[in-house]
Write an enzyme that holds these catalytic residues in place. Structure first.
Site, PDB file in Angstrom:
ATOM      1  N   GLU A 187     -46.801  20.632  50.259  1.00  0.00           N
ATOM      2  CA  GLU A 187     -46.395  21.250  49.004  1.00  0.00           C
ATOM      3  C   GLU A 187     -46.291  22.760  49.165  1.00  0.00           C
ATOM      4  O   GLU A 187     -47.060  23.373  49.901  1.00  0.00           O
ATOM      5  CB  GLU A 187     -47.413  20.915  47.905  1.00  0.00           C
ATOM      6  N   GLU A 226     -40.291  17.769  41.965  1.00  0.00           N
ATOM      7  CA  GLU A 226     -41.136  17.095  40.973  1.00  0.00           C
ATOM      8  C   GLU A 226     -41.269  17.938  39.711  1.00  0.00           C
ATOM      9  O   GLU A 226     -41.510  19.144  39.769  1.00  0.00           O
ATOM     10  CB  GLU A 226     -42.531  16.805  41.537  1.00  0.00           C
TER      11      GLU A 226
END
Length: 305
Positions: free
Chosen positions: A131, A198
């Site tokens: 991430e 996301e």
């Protein structure tokens, strides 16, 4: 005697073309939607693989979906390696991607490469996912130079839950949207093979998808990405948390399992399971002429009735 797994292995379809980073890129260029699903063990990975899913992600969402943690931050390298090895055994066609858990790459680039190599050597993963945006470009470059394909992940990044103040949609302002577009381009240039988007607006996801040459995989990012991913347990209504807006259940596994468990319990209490057909017997020459059902205590109880 063959186990049920061995029998199923014998019936498993012949191997088909393996999904690779090149496959993902070809799908984007051909406008063929990519499918991705999380899996945390052998049976779920095998089911997803045999169903034709392109990418199987051993996500750190195992923390909330399987291990009962409040978030993903407590998931360890050992947790991920354990589940990745299990999923590897169930995967033939799909590309197996493993999440790098919180703390496994944030401290240094050396940590990122060391732990990425562990996933490849000890679990047989075929890519890792991490991430973050521009700040992690050096990590992505180092992993790529070490022959470890990297899937990026920007937008709502669960490992940043405390900084973000919870699970909140990202990229809503012009400045935030610009940062995410810059992050996407930087990760592409660093060598990422795909990018998970996301929790961002549909319009922004579409812009990013059009602006970069690598595939985008959406989750809560609208229908305009190159592919979509969901958590296995969300797909089958097996999560015990509030369902996000972007989740759609495709099967009521929870009700099926709950009913099956109740039926098993009731059959045991009623002494209808196991029955004689589900029991083994002594050879006829050695069998007692008097046939009893149950233990001595059960016979005594029955005699008193």
């Amino acid at each position: 005697m063959m186990s049920q797994t061995e029998i199923r292995d014998a019936l498993r379809p012949a191997a088909v073309a393996k999904v690779t980073p090149q496959t993902l890129l070809q799908s984007k260029r051909a406008f063929t939607p990519l499918t991705a699903l999380t899996a945390y063990d052998y049976p779920t990975a095998r089911l997803a693989d045999e169903a034709g899913i392109d990418m199987i992600l051993v996500g750190d969402s195992v923390g909330t979906a399987v291990l009962g943690y409040d978030n993903t931050l407590s998931v360890t390298m050992d947790d991920m390696l354990h589940h990745a090895r299990a999923a590897r055994r169930g995967t033939q066609r799909a590309m197996l991607v493993v999440d790098m858990p919180y703390g496994s790459y944030q401290v240094s680039i050396e940590d990122a490469v060391r732990n990425g190599l562990r996933f490849f050597k000890e679990s047989g993963s075929e890519a890792v996912k991490l991430e973050g945006g521009i700040a992690y470009v050096p990590h992505v470059k180092a992993l790529t130079q070490s022959e470890i394909p990297v899937v990026g992940h920007i937008g709502l990044t669960p490992q940043s839950i405390h900084r973000m103040g919870g699970y909140r949609v990202q990229g809503l302002s012009d400045a935030a949207a610009t940062r995410l577009r810059d992050d996407a381009k930087a990760l592409e240039e660093a060598g990422a093979i795909a990018l998970v988007l996301e929790g961002i607006p549909r319009e922004l996801a579409a812009q990013i998808t059009d602006a970069i040459s690598i595939p985008t995989i959406g989750i809560g990012a609208g229908p305009d990405c190159d592919g979509q991913i969901l958590v296995f347990h969300d797909v089958f209504s097996l999560s015990f948390t509030r369902k996000p807006k972007f989740v759609r259940s495709f099967g009521d596994g929870r009700s099926l399992m709950e009913q099956g468990i109740r039926d098993f319990r009731d059959a045991v209490v009623a002494r209808t399971f196991p029955d004689d057909r589900e029991s083994y017997h002594m050879p006829k020459a050695e069998a007692s002429p008097e046939r009893y059902i149950g233990s001595a205590h059960q016979r005594e109880v029955a005699a008193c009735k």
